[in-house]
Design a protein around this motif. Structure first.
Motif, PDB file in Angstrom:
ATOM      1  N   VAL A 803       6.562  57.450  74.868  1.00  0.00           N
ATOM      2  CA  VAL A 803       5.957  58.740  74.579  1.00  0.00           C
ATOM      3  C   VAL A 803       4.758  58.996  75.485  1.00  0.00           C
ATOM      4  CG1 VAL A 803       4.753  60.083  72.811  1.00  0.00           C
ATOM      5  CG2 VAL A 803       6.764  58.727  72.191  1.00  0.00           C
ATOM      6  N   CYS A 804       3.944  57.966  75.687  1.00  0.00           N
ATOM      7  CA  CYS A 804       2.674  58.146  76.399  1.00  0.00           C
ATOM      8  C   CYS A 804       2.802  58.004  77.910  1.00  0.00           C
ATOM      9  CB  CYS A 804       1.637  57.138  75.895  1.00  0.00           C
ATOM     10  SG  CYS A 804       1.189  57.362  74.165  1.00  0.00           S
ATOM     11  N   HIS A 805       3.794  57.279  78.389  1.00  0.00           N
ATOM     12  CA  HIS A 805       3.983  57.119  79.828  1.00  0.00           C
ATOM     13  C   HIS A 805       4.966  58.174  80.307  1.00  0.00           C
ATOM     14  CE1 HIS A 805       2.200  53.241  78.937  1.00  0.00           C
ATOM     15  NE2 HIS A 805       2.104  52.990  80.216  1.00  0.00           N
ATOM     16  N   ASN A 806       4.454  59.273  80.786  1.00  0.00           N
ATOM     17  CA  ASN A 806       5.322  60.357  81.252  1.00  0.00           C
ATOM     18  C   ASN A 806       5.634  60.197  82.727  1.00  0.00           C
ATOM     19  OD1 ASN A 806       4.499  63.416  79.395  1.00  0.00           O
ATOM     20  ND2 ASN A 806       5.292  61.458  78.721  1.00  0.00           N
ATOM     21  N   ASP A 807       6.873  60.470  83.065  1.00  0.00           N
ATOM     22  CA  ASP A 807       7.219  60.731  84.453  1.00  0.00           C
ATOM     23  C   ASP A 807       7.077  62.240  84.597  1.00  0.00           C
ATOM     24  OD1 ASP A 807       8.466  61.399  86.826  1.00  0.00           O
ATOM     25  OD2 ASP A 807      10.002  59.847  86.651  1.00  0.00           O
ATOM     26  N   TYR A 808       5.997  62.676  85.233  1.00  0.00           N
ATOM     27  CA  TYR A 808       5.671  64.100  85.233  1.00  0.00           C
ATOM     28  C   TYR A 808       6.660  64.935  86.037  1.00  0.00           C
ATOM     29  CZ  TYR A 808       1.333  62.240  83.336  1.00  0.00           C
ATOM     30  OH  TYR A 808       0.407  61.576  82.566  1.00  0.00           O
ATOM     31  N   ASP A 809       7.545  64.289  86.769  1.00  0.00           N
ATOM     32  CA  ASP A 809       8.641  65.015  87.409  1.00  0.00           C
ATOM     33  C   ASP A 809       9.716  65.383  86.395  1.00  0.00           C
ATOM     34  OD1 ASP A 809       8.186  65.659  90.001  1.00  0.00           O
ATOM     35  OD2 ASP A 809       9.469  64.135  90.868  1.00  0.00           O
ATOM     36  N   ARG A 810       9.779  64.632  85.302  1.00  0.00           N
ATOM     37  CA  ARG A 810      10.844  64.826  84.314  1.00  0.00           C
ATOM     38  C   ARG A 810      10.354  65.500  83.041  1.00  0.00           C
ATOM     39  NH1 ARG A 810      15.332  60.832  84.471  1.00  0.00           N
ATOM     40  NH2 ARG A 810      15.480  60.179  86.620  1.00  0.00           N
ATOM     41  N   GLU A 811       9.153  65.206  82.645  1.00  0.00           N
ATOM     42  CA  GLU A 811       8.638  65.769  81.402  1.00  0.00           C
ATOM     43  C   GLU A 811       7.127  65.799  81.445  1.00  0.00           C
ATOM     44  OE1 GLU A 811       9.645  63.348  78.058  1.00  0.00           O
ATOM     45  OE2 GLU A 811       8.872  61.520  78.959  1.00  0.00           O
ATOM     46  N   ILE A 812       6.580  66.733  80.712  1.00  0.00           N
ATOM     47  CA  ILE A 812       5.130  66.819  80.573  1.00  0.00           C
ATOM     48  C   ILE A 812       4.832  66.976  79.094  1.00  0.00           C
ATOM     49  CG2 ILE A 812       3.061  68.172  81.049  1.00  0.00           C
ATOM     50  CD1 ILE A 812       4.228  68.851  83.753  1.00  0.00           C
ATOM     51  N   ALA A 813       4.184  65.968  78.525  1.00  0.00           N
ATOM     52  CA  ALA A 813       3.736  66.048  77.139  1.00  0.00           C
ATOM     53  C   ALA A 813       2.273  66.455  77.139  1.00  0.00           C
ATOM     54  CB  ALA A 813       3.922  64.708  76.438  1.00  0.00           C
ATOM     55  N   LEU A 814       1.929  67.404  76.289  1.00  0.00           N
ATOM     56  CA  LEU A 814       0.552  67.857  76.153  1.00  0.00           C
ATOM     57  C   LEU A 814      -0.039  67.341  74.851  1.00  0.00           C
ATOM     58  CD1 LEU A 814       0.887  71.644  77.132  1.00  0.00           C
ATOM     59  CD2 LEU A 814       0.077  69.775  78.581  1.00  0.00           C
ATOM     60  N   VAL A 815      -1.320  67.012  74.876  1.00  0.00           N
ATOM     61  CA  VAL A 815      -2.034  66.688  73.648  1.00  0.00           C
ATOM     62  C   VAL A 815      -3.201  67.650  73.507  1.00  0.00           C
ATOM     63  CG1 VAL A 815      -1.387  64.261  73.611  1.00  0.00           C
ATOM     64  CG2 VAL A 815      -3.475  64.937  74.781  1.00  0.00           C
ATOM     65  N   ALA A 816      -3.462  68.026  72.273  1.00  0.00           N
ATOM     66  CA  ALA A 816      -4.663  68.793  71.952  1.00  0.00           C
ATOM     67  C   ALA A 816      -5.671  67.818  71.378  1.00  0.00           C
ATOM     68  CB  ALA A 816      -4.342  69.897  70.952  1.00  0.00           C
ATOM     69  N   GLN A 817      -6.832  67.709  72.007  1.00  0.00           N
ATOM     70  CA  GLN A 817      -7.820  66.701  71.646  1.00  0.00           C
ATOM     71  C   GLN A 817      -9.151  67.371  71.314  1.00  0.00           C
ATOM     72  OE1 GLN A 817      -8.499  63.926  74.820  1.00  0.00           O
ATOM     73  NE2 GLN A 817      -9.765  62.562  73.612  1.00  0.00           N
ATOM     74  N   ARG A 818      -9.823  66.864  70.310  1.00  0.00           N
ATOM     75  CA  ARG A 818     -11.170  67.339  69.984  1.00  0.00           C
ATOM     76  C   ARG A 818     -12.083  66.150  69.743  1.00  0.00           C
ATOM     77  NH1 ARG A 818     -12.405  67.103  64.195  1.00  0.00           N
ATOM     78  NH2 ARG A 818     -14.104  68.577  64.417  1.00  0.00           N
TER      79      ARG A 818
END
Length: 915
Positions: A803-818
């Protein structure tokens, strides 16, 4: 607001099943095949392939195409592809090269989805062949047809019965996929496999890789449950990013084993920098393979041995092997092979020695290798193995047997069967001899203990195993979160200005002063340096720094860099500074004219009281920027103690890069010297990597030496070479691994005024993401994943790393952080994921929001950002499947102009937007 689920998929980041149509199914599992160029001419390729197709277990229809014959080999022939009465899945083309573009055009018109172009006469012939390839590819892309070849042996799929090759015979079915860039080598391997009883799930000659490349095949076979390992004979890597992206995705689940031709590169030219002279293309390839968990071997036999070993035995946790033998000589051979390739003999613990003493004869070796003596019985072997396997100092075991007069090879093999599966420790064997040991070898092999003819080969196999295990561990190891100061954004604008100024002046080398400014812009500590254009400025700078100081000529901004001043050392007072200034100015005036005098650089004299390191970057034609770390100083090319890696780095990758060098041991402290702060050095290397990644006009960069001690880490000297002004941005080598997409980091406020950071996920986010999952209700989980999913399953490390190690060519996961103002701790409030579909321009999205933060506009904001990213990434549409009772998510989608599509036969609705 309960959130959406992406379309169900099989990967660990989505956790639910979904069957997708694979474009390469038309090639590996076609319902029918058309052979264009079928003929009855004896010995011809067209006749051989037709015979292979009709004589193989393939159950589909074969359509010969020959405009001059009514039938071929007794089968009705057709004049062209459009005359066939049904839609064709696969076309095999064996006609002359000049005819292939037109044939592919006809195939696309007829709806054919896959083609194998056997024909030669393309780019290997130069410009005319390259143009033919361009035409073929252009025609294929009009109909999304996938092509293997040209100039290839063809494709066998033993499990589906397809033999679309001109090889002699059909491969045996099995679980190894073999991919080869050489058709001739492929036929040799096929012949060898019949003798060795090796079976294949796929056997592919990939040819020129006009369309389908390594990455496509690794992706496809990685998703094939019948393929347990992928074996590759490689001559060129082709699209490096495609290969690395696919390999990284698949390597954790299935071994990818490569033998690469051309280890030496006598024609390689050394670059202008130390880094360039220290790197070779083959070393870079090794670094690339390490980065994505690919195992590289040196010999054809080792390829298949390792496929067998990795399929049967667990991966060792380290390099320490225990050897059991009934003869001293073979044990020594195994030891030599083990240590020569970087492995270690396990030290035998005192407890293990006592246990062995209790039943072994007094003459046993009392060390590793454990010599159980020539009269060893099957029981002695088995008991010794059991005891040795429990030794915590051992990572794996090798059992050697030589057939002496009292030896029972068969009985001993039978006695070892219960030890075939020892958790976390592989067991290998070497039964040496001829017919007398064959029955024992068969017993061991059937039990799952790989057996080698020679002990040194077994030792080398163990070395491959632990190196492979080490690389995989680093592939998804969670880096530690950096301290806040390490997260400070670099001054990208300042760095760009330095480089742009030099390019505007038509310079390709930055001055030392500019180079240090560039490093400082990315938080890399450098020696304080001041440019003095007058004598008074020089004295003032020296006074402020404190004596002694060093003065250097600063005249490198002239068009042609000229060494006219040298270096003046140990300027202990103002008078010495004045003298140095006058001397340098006079030297410049004499050699190149007073008008070229730019000044003198003044800096404090640095005591070399630490280790000298080199940190560098140069360009590889296939992989783009490559990083170097190692022992620095004046003798850097002599010692050649270095490691290479591909950027970008994180803390884990930086540490692993250092671990490959000898100086790493010294940096941790030797002979009473304190250790360098390795965490600080890691962060410096990460920032250096970031500089190389973001400032794409940099061609070569050296920091040599970088002084590292317990008290400080400081760049003393730097050299930066940039691309010339006439170089076009589009022609710059592409990064082999896509870096963190900083362009998608933004600050925003929610409807209630809460300030959040919306950014792509990072490997370091795993601990925060675990905490996030602890906040989710059962309903939210069910609506996201389509089924109940326990917390332990969701936060398992094996899943989190995906989940945390993205291949940014294949997928981009976004997190909203505060940032929680009360606790001062960061927390993740929501996670969204946009995944590109393989081999097309569509994407799937998913959103998951902390229950306490639902209905505050967070899901809407995240989905709106994913629409923007989808457009930036050139996707044509994005979609998600949504459960019918997830009415909240459906409303969000409608608000953002998605259309909700429902089918009476489907249990879910689809939210779709065209971009």
């Amino acid at each position: 607001m309960p959130e959406s689920s992406a379309s169900p998929r099989t990967d660990a980041a989505h956790d639910v099943l979904h069957q997708e149509s694979q474009p390469l199914d038309a090639i590996f599992a076609p319902r029918n095949v058309a052979l264009i160029g079928a003929t009855e001419s004896p010995g011809s390729v067209g006749r051989t392939i037709l015979w292979n197709l009709i004589s193989s277990p393939f159950g589909g229809t074969v359509y010969p195409i020959n405009p001059k014959r009514a039938s071929v080999l007794g089968i009705k022939a057709y004049p062209h592809i459009s005359a066939i009465p049904e839609k064709v899945d696969l076309a095999v083309v064996v006609t002359p090269a000049a005819t292939v573009p037109g044939i592919i055009r006809d195939c696309v018109t007829a709806g054919v989805k896959g083609a194998i172009v056997i024909s030669a006469g393309f780019k290997e012939l130069g410009a005319p062949g390259i143009e033919l390839e361009r035409q073929v590819l252009a025609e294929a892309r009009k109909g999304k047809m996938r092509i293997i070849g040209p100039n290839c042996l063809g494709v066998m799929s033993p499990l589906s019965g397809v033999n679309a090759t001109f090889a002699a015979g059909m491969a045996r079915p099995g679980n190894v996929a073999f991919l080869s860039q050489s058709g001739a080598l492929g036929t040799a391997v096929l012949d060898w496999s019949f003798k060795e009883m090796v079976g294949f799930s796929a056997f592919v000659s990939i040819g020129s890789m006009l369309d389908v490349d390594w990455g496509d095949l690794i992706d496809y076979l990685g998703n094939d449950p019948r393929t347990q390992s992928i074996v590759i004979y490689m001559e060129s890597i082709g699209n490096a990013r495609s290969f690395l992206s696919a390999a990284r995705q698949v390597a954790l689940n299935k071994p990818i084993i490569v033998i690469k031709a051309g280890r030496t590169d006598a024609a390689a030219k050394a670059a202008a920098s130390h880094t360039g002279s220290l790197t070779g293309s083959d070393e870079v390839l090794d670094a690339a393979f390490r980065r994505v968990g690919v195992l590289r071997v040196n010999e054809i036999a080792e390829v298949f041995h390792m496929a067998e070993v990795l399929a049967k035995q667990p991966r060792p946790k380290g390099p320490r092997m225990t050897i059991l033998t009934n003869a001293g000589g073979p044990g020594v051979l195994a030891t030599d092979a083990l240590i020569t390739a970087g492995g270690e003999l396990a030290s035998i613990s005192d407890e293990t020695k006592k246990s062995l003493d209790a039943f072994l004869p007094p003459q046993w070796s009392h060390s590793n290798p454990i010599d159980v003596l020539g009269d060893a019985s099957a029981e002695r072997y088995a008991k010794s193995l059991e005891i040795a396997a429990h030794d915590p100092n051992s990572d794996g075991l090798l059992v050697i047997l030589t057939p002496q007069s009292v030896t029972d090879p068969t009985g001993t093999a039978q006695a070892l069967r219960p030890y075939a599966k020892i958790e976390g420790k592989p067991v290998l064997a070497s039964w040496m001899g001829g017919p007398i040991v064959e029955a024992g070898i068969d017993i061991l092999t059937r039990a799952g203990i790989p057996c080698f003819d020679h002990p040194d080969a077994a030792a080398r196999a163990f070395n491959y195993m632990w190196k492979y295990s080490y690389n995989l561990k680093g592939l998804y190891e969670t880096p530690s979160l950096p301290e806040a100061s390490a997260d400070d954004a670099p001054d990208r604008a300042a760095a760009k200005k330095i480089i742009d100024t030099a390019r505007d002046e038509n310079r390709t080398i930055l001055t030392e002063f500019e180079s240090k400014q560039l490093l400082a812009a990315y938080g890399i500590p450098t020696v304080q340096t001041v440019i003095a254009r007058t004598e008074a400025e020089a004295v003032k700078a020296a006074d402020e720094m404190g004596y002694p100081v060093v003065a250097k000529l600063f005249s490198e901004t002239i068009t042609h860099k000229t060494d006219v001043g040298g270096v003046i050392l140990n300027l202990a007072d103002a008078q010495a500074v004045k003298g140095a200034f006058a001397k340098i100015k006079a030297s410049v005036a004499e050699k190149v004219g007073a008008q070229h005098f730019q000044g003198v650089t003044v800096q404090p004299m640095i005591k070399l009281d630490g280790y000298e390191i080199i940190l560098g970057s140069s360009l590889d034609p296939q992989f783009g920027p490559v990083l170097l770390f190692g022992m620095g100083g004046q003798l850097v090319e002599v010692f050649k103690d270095r490691a290479l890696a591909l950027p970008p780095l994180n803390a884990t990758l930086a540490r692993r890069m250092m671990e490959q060098t000898k100086i790493y041991t010294a940096l941790k402290g030797v002979r009473g010297r304190k250790s360098v702060d390795m965490n600080v050095l890691e962060r410096l290397m990460v920032r250096f990597s970031q500089l190389v990644v973001e400032q794409t006009w940099i061609k070569e960069l050296d920091i040599n030496p970088l002084i590292a001690s317990a008290e400080r880490i400081l760049a003393l000297d730097a050299r930066v070479v940039i691309h010339a002004r006439d170089v076009d941005q589009a022609s710059l080598p592409q990064l082999a691994i896509r870096p963190y997409p900083v362009q998608y980091v933004q600050q925003m406020k929610l409807n209630d005024g809460t300030q959040i950071t919306l950014r792509p996920i990072r490997p370091e986010d795993e601990p925060l993401l675990v905490q996030f999952h602890q906040t989710l209700s059962e309903r939210t989980v069910r609506l996201r994943y389509f089924h109940p999913m326990k917390l332990g399953q969701r936060v398992a490390h094996e899943r989190m790393i995906r989940v945390c190690h993205n291949d940014y060519d294949r997928e981009i996961a976004l997190v909203a952080q505060r940032m929680d103002e009360k606790t001062g701790q960061s927390e993740i409030l929501a996670v969204g994921r946009l995944t590109k579909m393989p081999n097309n321009t569509e994407g799937e999205f998913a959103v998951l929001v902390n229950d306490q933060w639902q209905n505050r506009g967070l899901g809407t904001a995240m989905l709106a950002e994913m629409i923007k990213i989808g457009k930036d990434e050139k996707l044509s549409r994005i979609s998600a499947d949504v459960l019918p009772d997830n009415v909240e998510m459906q409303r969000v989608c409608q608000k953002l102009n998605f259309r909700i599509e429902r089918s009476p036969n489907e249990p879910v609705a689809s939210a779709v937007i065209d971009l």
